[in-house]
Scaffold this active site. Structure first.
Site, mmCIF file in Angstrom:
data_model
loop_
_atom_site.group_PDB
_atom_site.id
_atom_site.type_symbol
_atom_site.label_atom_id
_atom_site.label_comp_id
_atom_site.label_asym_id
_atom_site.label_seq_id
_atom_site.Cartn_x
_atom_site.Cartn_y
_atom_site.Cartn_z
ATOM 1 N N ARG A 93 -9.038 26.825 -31.870
ATOM 2 C CA ARG A 93 -8.027 26.236 -32.757
ATOM 3 C C ARG A 93 -6.620 26.701 -32.368
ATOM 4 O O ARG A 93 -5.780 26.959 -33.223
ATOM 5 C CB ARG A 93 -8.292 26.624 -34.224
ATOM 6 C CG ARG A 93 -9.584 26.126 -34.796
ATOM 7 C CD ARG A 93 -9.624 24.603 -34.861
ATOM 8 N NE ARG A 93 -10.694 24.164 -35.718
ATOM 9 C CZ ARG A 93 -11.968 24.082 -35.344
ATOM 10 N NH1 ARG A 93 -12.318 24.369 -34.106
ATOM 11 N NH2 ARG A 93 -12.892 23.670 -36.194
ATOM 12 N N GLU A 140 -6.132 28.315 -41.209
ATOM 13 C CA GLU A 140 -6.075 27.403 -40.067
ATOM 14 C C GLU A 140 -5.070 26.299 -40.366
ATOM 15 O O GLU A 140 -4.410 25.763 -39.473
ATOM 16 C CB GLU A 140 -7.467 26.798 -39.853
ATOM 17 C CG GLU A 140 -7.558 25.946 -38.621
ATOM 18 C CD GLU A 140 -8.670 24.945 -38.707
ATOM 19 O OE1 GLU A 140 -8.393 23.765 -38.966
ATOM 20 O OE2 GLU A 140 -9.820 25.348 -38.509
ATOM 21 N N SER A 168 -11.385 22.793 -42.861
ATOM 22 C CA SER A 168 -11.462 24.257 -42.936
ATOM 23 C C SER A 168 -10.070 24.804 -43.228
ATOM 24 O O SER A 168 -9.144 24.572 -42.461
ATOM 25 C CB SER A 168 -11.930 24.844 -41.605
ATOM 26 O OG SER A 168 -13.203 24.370 -41.278
HETATM 27 N N1 EPU Z 1 -22.115 29.324 -44.449
HETATM 28 C C1 EPU Z 1 -22.328 29.975 -45.631
HETATM 29 N N2 EPU Z 1 -22.215 29.252 -46.780
HETATM 30 C C2 EPU Z 1 -21.913 27.943 -46.789
HETATM 31 C C3 EPU Z 1 -21.680 27.269 -45.567
HETATM 32 C C4 EPU Z 1 -21.777 27.992 -44.399
HETATM 33 O O1 EPU Z 1 -22.618 31.161 -45.672
HETATM 34 O O2 EPU Z 1 -21.830 27.361 -47.871
HETATM 35 C C5 EPU Z 1 -22.261 30.093 -43.200
HETATM 36 C C6 EPU Z 1 -23.670 29.912 -42.630
HETATM 37 O O3 EPU Z 1 -24.046 31.137 -42.055
HETATM 38 C C7 EPU Z 1 -23.450 28.879 -41.541
HETATM 39 C C8 EPU Z 1 -22.084 29.267 -41.054
HETATM 40 O O4 EPU Z 1 -21.357 29.630 -42.227
HETATM 41 O O5 EPU Z 1 -24.404 28.987 -40.538
HETATM 42 C C9 EPU Z 1 -21.355 28.186 -40.292
HETATM 43 O O6 EPU Z 1 -21.199 27.056 -41.121
HETATM 44 P P1 EPU Z 1 -20.847 25.628 -40.484
HETATM 45 O O7 EPU Z 1 -21.772 25.312 -39.387
HETATM 46 O O8 EPU Z 1 -20.704 24.667 -41.610
HETATM 47 O O9 EPU Z 1 -19.470 25.811 -39.751
HETATM 48 P P2 EPU Z 1 -18.176 26.678 -39.998
HETATM 49 O O10 EPU Z 1 -18.133 27.804 -39.045
HETATM 50 O O11 EPU Z 1 -18.050 27.017 -41.436
HETATM 51 C C10 EPU Z 1 -16.775 25.385 -38.216
HETATM 52 C C11 EPU Z 1 -15.478 24.647 -38.132
HETATM 53 C C12 EPU Z 1 -15.613 23.258 -38.753
HETATM 54 C C13 EPU Z 1 -16.694 22.512 -38.010
HETATM 55 C C14 EPU Z 1 -18.006 23.303 -38.128
HETATM 56 C C15 EPU Z 1 -19.130 22.689 -37.359
HETATM 57 C C16 EPU Z 1 -13.782 26.365 -38.163
HETATM 58 C C17 EPU Z 1 -12.678 27.020 -38.931
HETATM 59 N N3 EPU Z 1 -14.442 25.402 -38.797
HETATM 60 O O12 EPU Z 1 -17.036 25.603 -39.599
HETATM 61 O O13 EPU Z 1 -14.372 22.590 -38.538
HETATM 62 O O14 EPU Z 1 -16.878 21.216 -38.557
HETATM 63 O O15 EPU Z 1 -17.792 24.637 -37.579
HETATM 64 O O16 EPU Z 1 -18.932 22.927 -36.003
HETATM 65 O O17 EPU Z 1 -14.012 26.746 -37.014
HETATM 66 C C18 EPU Z 1 -12.249 22.113 -39.486
HETATM 67 O O18 EPU Z 1 -11.762 22.744 -38.543
HETATM 68 O O19 EPU Z 1 -11.530 21.573 -40.359
HETATM 69 C C19 EPU Z 1 -13.709 22.022 -39.600
HETATM 70 C C20 EPU Z 1 -14.302 21.451 -40.635
#
Ligand code: EPU
Length: 343
Positions: A153, A331, A229
């Site tokens: 990012r 972000e 995010s």
């Molecule tokens: N998790 C929780 N609780 C929740 C949801 C998630 O504990 O309610 C934990 C779980 O361990 C899960 C982990 O967070 O495995 C990762 O969750 P997720 O795969 O939904 O992804 P993220 O890391 O929260 C990132 C990006 C998203 C992107 C997703 C999928 C960032 C800041 N965000 O989110 O990007 O869609 O991965 O690749 O890196 C954005 O940038 O606006 C965005 C939505």
């Protein structure tokens, strides 16, 4: 004003441009209020109040196939093309690359500023070259992907080049050969469930699956104001990660999930930290923390003010810091004077 948080804020002036020459003319026009601020769909912004300058928005909307080699195809895309329209176009052609980035709100120029990423792919993996207007010389310039300083990012467009260059077009290399990326989180399982196999897939099948995953987890900004995010996933040292694990064990939170960055740092999902601090589904006044993805702050009633969002941000940052010793960084970009750059 155009922003997916649906903040009721206004710009003093709004100008659109169809090509790089038009954009240069806007910069030459002394009657337009300064500063200038280029936006895409306003999907990663929090306006802190009314904006006294000129909001610039690209209407450069072409998709041009350039000659490539046998394995890849080069596609030059105008900065004002809606990102997901490009993803849909590539999938319809049967070309691999952007399918995991489907349904990310925003436009192509902003995607290259922000290095959007999802499900194991980042847009920098596809970018060959970025075309811009140099707002100092008012001449068009081109940068190779290596020159843009891309990271998680992150890019030079957000750092030392901020305010200097406005992106007008991006050239991508898409793959003709079979190249799905299924190894992030739920993707392989979801693909297998939807299509009965995780082999011989089409980009369209992967795109449809990613769209279904996103729709299940993330609020649609057309219905609930949000900017995706709100925080980045923090990258911590191995020592800090051990400390977080110890705290999690003491508090009975179990294993701490992490992403391997392939570097010295460990990336921890901010969603996990925020949920453990009790914020998931939190709601107060006009704002809240989305119940299915706590990384997303929402304008729950449509009447939230920038200060309400900022105050919620501060409370979350403080509580994650107090509980885990990890400082979350937003972000979402905040736009407001005097913090915004004087273009
Ligand atoms: N998790 C929780 N609780 C929740 C949801 C998630 O504990 O309610 C934990 C779980 O361990 C899960 C982990 O967070 O495995 C990762 O969750 P997720 O795969 O939904 O992804 P993220 O890391 O929260 C990132 C990006 C998203 C992107 C997703 C999928 C960032 C800041 N965000 O989110 O990007 O869609 O991965 O690749 O890196 C954005 O940038 O606006 C965005 C939505």
């Amino acid at each position: 004003m155009l922003n997916t948080f649906r903040m009721k804020v206004f710009g003093a002036c709004y100008a659109e441009y169809d090509n790089v020459e038009d954009l240069a003319d806007l910069f030459r026009d002394p009657s337009l209020p300064r500063p200038f601020f280029p936006i895409g769909a306003g999907s990663n912004l929090l306006f802190l109040g009314d904006f006294p300058g000129t909001i610039l928005h690209s209407r450069i909307r072409f998709v041009e196939v350039l000659p490539g080699d046998s394995g890849s195809v080069r596609v030059r895309v105008g900065s004002g093309v809606v990102w997901d329209d490009f993803c849909a176009w590539a999938a319809a052609k049967g070309w691999w690359g952007p399918e995991n980035l489907s349904l990310i709100p925003g436009e192509t120029g902003a995607a290259a500023v922000q290095n959007i990423g999802a499900y194991g792919r980042e847009v920098k993996d596809l970018i060959v070259e970025v075309e811009c207007l140099d707002t100092q010389s008012l001449a068009p310039v081109r940068f190779s992907v290596e020159a843009c300083g891309y990271g998680y990012r992150e890019s030079r467009f957000k750092q030392d080049w901020k305010g200097r260059f406005v992106i007008t077009a991006v050239t991508f290399a898409l793959m003709r050969e079979y190249a799905p990326e299924l190894d992030y989180g739920p993707v392989r399982e979801a693909v297998a469930q939807a299509w009965g196999t995780d082999r011989d897939l089409t980009p369209r099948q992967v795109r449809d699956t990613v769209i279904a995953i996103r729709r299940a987890k993330l609020p649609d900004p057309a219905e609930i104001g949000n900017a995706g995010s709100y925080f980045r996933n923090p990258c911590v040292s191995a020592d800090q990660f051990r400390a977080v694990r110890t705290i999690a064990a003491e508090k009975g939170f179990g294993d701490v999930p992490y992403f391997d960055t392939g570097e010295q740092l460990v990336k921890i999902p901010a969603a996990w930290l925020i949920e453990r601090c009790g914020w998931k589904g939190f709601s107060e006044g006009n704002v809240g923390v989305y119940a299915r993805q706590p990384l997303v702050l929402v304008n729950a009633t449509g009447n939230a003010t920038p200060d309400e969002i900022r105050s919620l941000e501060n409370r979350i940052v403080d509580s994650v810091q107090r509980t885990f010793g990890v400082r979350l960084c937003p972000e979402v970009e905040k736009v407001g004077l005097p913090a915004s750059p004087d273009l």
